[in-house]
Design a protein around this motif. Structure first.
Motif, mmCIF file in Angstrom:
data_model
loop_
_atom_site.group_PDB
_atom_site.id
_atom_site.type_symbol
_atom_site.label_atom_id
_atom_site.label_comp_id
_atom_site.label_asym_id
_atom_site.label_seq_id
_atom_site.Cartn_x
_atom_site.Cartn_y
_atom_site.Cartn_z
ATOM 1 N N ALA A 81 0.827 -1.212 0.000
ATOM 2 C CA ALA A 81 0.000 0.000 0.000
ATOM 3 C C ALA A 81 0.857 1.256 0.000
ATOM 4 C CB ALA A 81 -0.936 -0.007 1.210
ATOM 5 N N PHE A 82 1.916 1.254 0.794
ATOM 6 C CA PHE A 82 2.789 2.429 0.846
ATOM 7 C C PHE A 82 3.498 2.642 -0.476
ATOM 8 C CE2 PHE A 82 6.845 4.493 1.452
ATOM 9 C CZ PHE A 82 6.513 5.597 2.204
ATOM 10 N N TYR A 83 4.048 1.587 -1.046
ATOM 11 C CA TYR A 83 4.780 1.717 -2.300
ATOM 12 C C TYR A 83 3.883 2.246 -3.416
ATOM 13 C CZ TYR A 83 8.950 -0.630 -0.502
ATOM 14 O OH TYR A 83 10.085 -0.942 0.188
ATOM 15 N N LEU A 84 2.680 1.707 -3.517
ATOM 16 C CA LEU A 84 1.762 2.170 -4.561
ATOM 17 C C LEU A 84 1.365 3.630 -4.329
ATOM 18 C CD1 LEU A 84 -0.599 -0.912 -5.025
ATOM 19 C CD2 LEU A 84 1.167 -0.099 -6.592
ATOM 20 N N THR A 85 1.133 3.989 -3.071
ATOM 21 C CA THR A 85 0.702 5.356 -2.760
ATOM 22 C C THR A 85 1.794 6.372 -3.074
ATOM 23 O OG1 THR A 85 -0.758 4.540 -1.003
ATOM 24 C CG2 THR A 85 -0.154 6.879 -0.948
ATOM 25 N N THR A 86 3.017 6.103 -2.625
ATOM 26 C CA THR A 86 4.094 7.074 -2.857
ATOM 27 C C THR A 86 4.466 7.164 -4.326
ATOM 28 O OG1 THR A 86 5.762 5.379 -2.330
ATOM 29 C CG2 THR A 86 5.044 6.843 -0.547
ATOM 30 N N SER A 87 4.412 6.056 -5.039
ATOM 31 C CA SER A 87 4.696 6.104 -6.479
ATOM 32 C C SER A 87 3.642 6.934 -7.202
ATOM 33 C CB SER A 87 4.753 4.689 -7.064
ATOM 34 O OG SER A 87 5.855 3.980 -6.568
ATOM 35 N N LEU A 88 2.376 6.761 -6.813
ATOM 36 C CA LEU A 88 1.306 7.550 -7.426
ATOM 37 C C LEU A 88 1.483 9.034 -7.106
ATOM 38 C CD1 LEU A 88 -1.340 7.748 -8.987
ATOM 39 C CD2 LEU A 88 -2.563 7.281 -6.836
ATOM 40 N N ILE A 89 1.836 9.340 -5.860
ATOM 41 C CA ILE A 89 2.082 10.738 -5.494
ATOM 42 C C ILE A 89 3.221 11.317 -6.322
ATOM 43 C CG2 ILE A 89 2.897 12.264 -3.653
ATOM 44 C CD1 ILE A 89 1.437 10.469 -1.664
ATOM 45 N N ALA A 90 4.293 10.524 -6.501
ATOM 46 C CA ALA A 90 5.436 10.997 -7.284
ATOM 47 C C ALA A 90 5.029 11.321 -8.718
ATOM 48 C CB ALA A 90 6.544 9.944 -7.272
ATOM 49 N N VAL A 91 4.229 10.440 -9.324
ATOM 50 C CA VAL A 91 3.773 10.673 -10.697
ATOM 51 C C VAL A 91 2.924 11.938 -10.771
ATOM 52 C CG1 VAL A 91 2.399 9.753 -12.593
ATOM 53 C CG2 VAL A 91 3.889 8.229 -11.309
ATOM 54 N N LEU A 92 2.047 12.128 -9.789
ATOM 55 C CA LEU A 92 1.186 13.314 -9.786
ATOM 56 C C LEU A 92 1.996 14.592 -9.586
ATOM 57 C CD1 LEU A 92 -1.877 11.978 -7.740
ATOM 58 C CD2 LEU A 92 -1.679 12.280 -10.222
ATOM 59 N N VAL A 93 3.034 14.524 -8.755
ATOM 60 C CA VAL A 93 3.920 15.682 -8.598
ATOM 61 C C VAL A 93 4.569 16.030 -9.931
ATOM 62 C CG1 VAL A 93 6.089 16.488 -7.567
ATOM 63 C CG2 VAL A 93 4.389 15.336 -6.139
ATOM 64 N N GLY A 94 5.083 15.009 -10.620
ATOM 65 C CA GLY A 94 5.679 15.231 -11.931
ATOM 66 C C GLY A 94 4.689 15.791 -12.923
ATOM 67 N N LEU A 95 3.449 15.283 -12.883
ATOM 68 C CA LEU A 95 2.402 15.742 -13.800
ATOM 69 C C LEU A 95 2.110 17.228 -13.595
ATOM 70 C CD1 LEU A 95 0.247 14.789 -15.918
ATOM 71 C CD2 LEU A 95 -1.316 14.515 -13.971
ATOM 72 N N VAL A 96 1.997 17.637 -12.344
ATOM 73 C CA VAL A 96 1.695 19.038 -12.053
ATOM 74 C C VAL A 96 2.848 19.943 -12.489
ATOM 75 C CG1 VAL A 96 1.314 20.708 -10.200
ATOM 76 C CG2 VAL A 96 0.131 18.504 -10.153
ATOM 77 N N VAL A 97 4.064 19.569 -12.146
ATOM 78 C CA VAL A 97 5.222 20.414 -12.456
ATOM 79 C C VAL A 97 5.417 20.557 -13.960
ATOM 80 C CG1 VAL A 97 7.737 20.619 -12.256
ATOM 81 C CG2 VAL A 97 6.389 19.902 -10.281
#
Length: 429
Positions: A81-97
């Motif tokens: 759960a943690f790995y999937l959550t942080t990876s998704l957050i990382a992708v969303l951060v990249g998407l926004v930037v």
């Protein structure tokens, strides 16, 4: 001198040596670049030599020591759960930037002409015919390799991890003397591999010097200039995830100091940056998390080997930014549906990508094929890939270590990030 200080000094000296070294520079007739290459290759090869036995024995040992079935299921579920959550957050951060900066758009126009891209994408699209979502089936096949030795030789760690999980799970339930003897044997092998690893780590400054010297001498910093905006975009997104998102998780969920953990992980992060390989850095990561951050072997030996293969926050972020940058440069429409597809594809491919340098380029090719972008456009990012690979690998390692800290705290471990930081020595205490 402390190990992380030695590694940092080696990086500085390697950069200086590389800046004053060219292809023709020689010492007593021997090209210096070949010497740098040798030092770096020997160090990386030595680390990779212990990766397979370390991962397999660490996971099996972790499964044995994790406790009863309820503890194992709870820890496993938390880890995934943690790995999937942080990876998704990382992708969303990249998407926004990447959407805010829009590095593929220059003066309101796609950067296609400035970057020398062909306006006609029909021919290039033919080269990726057949690629797409079906490529994910290859990742699923790697989970159950028909030949474990071949999987190990080809560094297909996903299959080895699955086998090790099965082996450790059923070894826990093996009763009597055979089970006890085998459990002790596995633990003994694990301890021996750790001692070998620590001897190799003592030579990390020498290897890091060679790796940095080769990179600087061959690419220099001039290679970044043509794609400076893309380079800055990726660095900014990686920085936000590493220095803002993850520290907030440590402070908010673990109730510990992110700065204290960053200090503890410095040797591993510097090694990850110089080697650009999560697999090669794994031995040092485990030592830092256990010895310097105070996470128990029970948690670290289960979480970190798994994370070295399936948790790639930096890689997932980079894949998303690279795909959208290429789409912007070509002037292609980026609807919400397309961007959502990029996010999901980047998340899935980052799980199966090999933890070795430049492996994410293969995953980016898959993403480009899925959303209909020309695969040849990946050549745009090659000039900056090595430097960015070094940065995103450090983020990958940082994400794994943060997971270990959070899970250790959730399991009630009170010594995490509270005791004194011990130095990494050749011999384990």
């Amino acid at each position: 001198m402390k190990l992380h200080h030695q590694i940092f000094l080696a990086m500085v000296l390697g950069g200086v040596a590389g800046a004053f070294t060219s292809e023709s520079t020689a010492l007593v007739g021997v090209p210096l670049l070949s010497v740098y290459d040798l030092l770096g290759d020997l160090f990386i090869n030595a680390l990779k030599m212990v990766v397979v036995p370390l991962i397999t024995t660490a996971i099996i040992s972790g499964m044995i020591n994790v406790g009863d079935g309820d503890n194992l299921g709870r820890l496993g579920a938390k880890t995934v759960a943690f790995y999937l959550t942080t990876s998704l957050i990382a992708v969303l951060v990249g998407l926004v930037v990447v959407n805010v900066i829009s590095p593929g758009i220059i003066d309101g126009q796609p950067a296609r002409d400035l970057l020398g891209l062909s306006a006609d994408t029909e021919q290039t699209l033919q080269s990726i015919e057949g690629r797409g979502a079906a490529d994910f089936t290859q990742i699923l096949r790697q989970m159950l390799p028909p030949n474990l030795f071949q999987a190990a030789a080809e560094t297909q760690m996903l299959g080895l991890i699955v086998f090790s999980l099965f082996f450790g799970f059923f070894l826990r339930t093996l009763p009597g003397a055979p089970g006890e003897h085998l459990r002790q044997t596995i633990e003994g092998i694990y301890q021996v591999i750790l001692r070998i690893t620590m001897v190799i780590i003592r030579f990390a400054p020498v290897g890091v010097f060679g790796l940095i010297a080769v990179t600087v001498s061959r690419t220099g910093l001039d290679a970044v200039e043509p794609l400076a905006l893309f380079f800055v975009t990726v660095l900014l997104a990686l920085g936000l995830h590493m220095f803002v998102v993850m520290p907030l998780l440590i402070r908010g969920l673990a109730k510990r100091s992110p700065w204290r953990h960053l200090q503890a992980m410095t040797p591993a992060l510097l090694t990850a940056f110089s080697s650009a390989s999560s697999a090669a850095t794994l031995p040092l990561s485990m030592e830092c998390v256990e010895k310097r951050s105070g996470v128990s072997n029970r948690t670290a030996s289960f979480v970190l080997p798994l994370g070295a293969t399936v948790n790639m926050d930096g890689t997932a972020l980079y894949e998303c930014v690279a795909a959208i940058f290429i789409a912007q440069a070509y002037g292609l429409d980026l609807s919400l549906t397309t961007q959502f597809l990029i996010v999901i594809t980047a998340l899935l491919t980052s799980i199966g990508v090999a933890s070795i340098p430049a492996a994410s380029l293969v995953a980016i090719t898959v993403i480009l094929g899925v959303i209909g972008l020309p695969a040849e456009a990946i050549g745009l990012i090659l000039v900056t890939d090595r430097l960015l690979d070094m940065c995103r690998t450090a983020v990958n390692i940082w994400g794994d270590s943060v997971c270990a800290v959070l899970l250790a705290r959730s399991e009630g471990e009170e010594d995490v990030l509270r005791g004194p930081m011990r130095e990494l020595n050749v011999e384990r205490d």
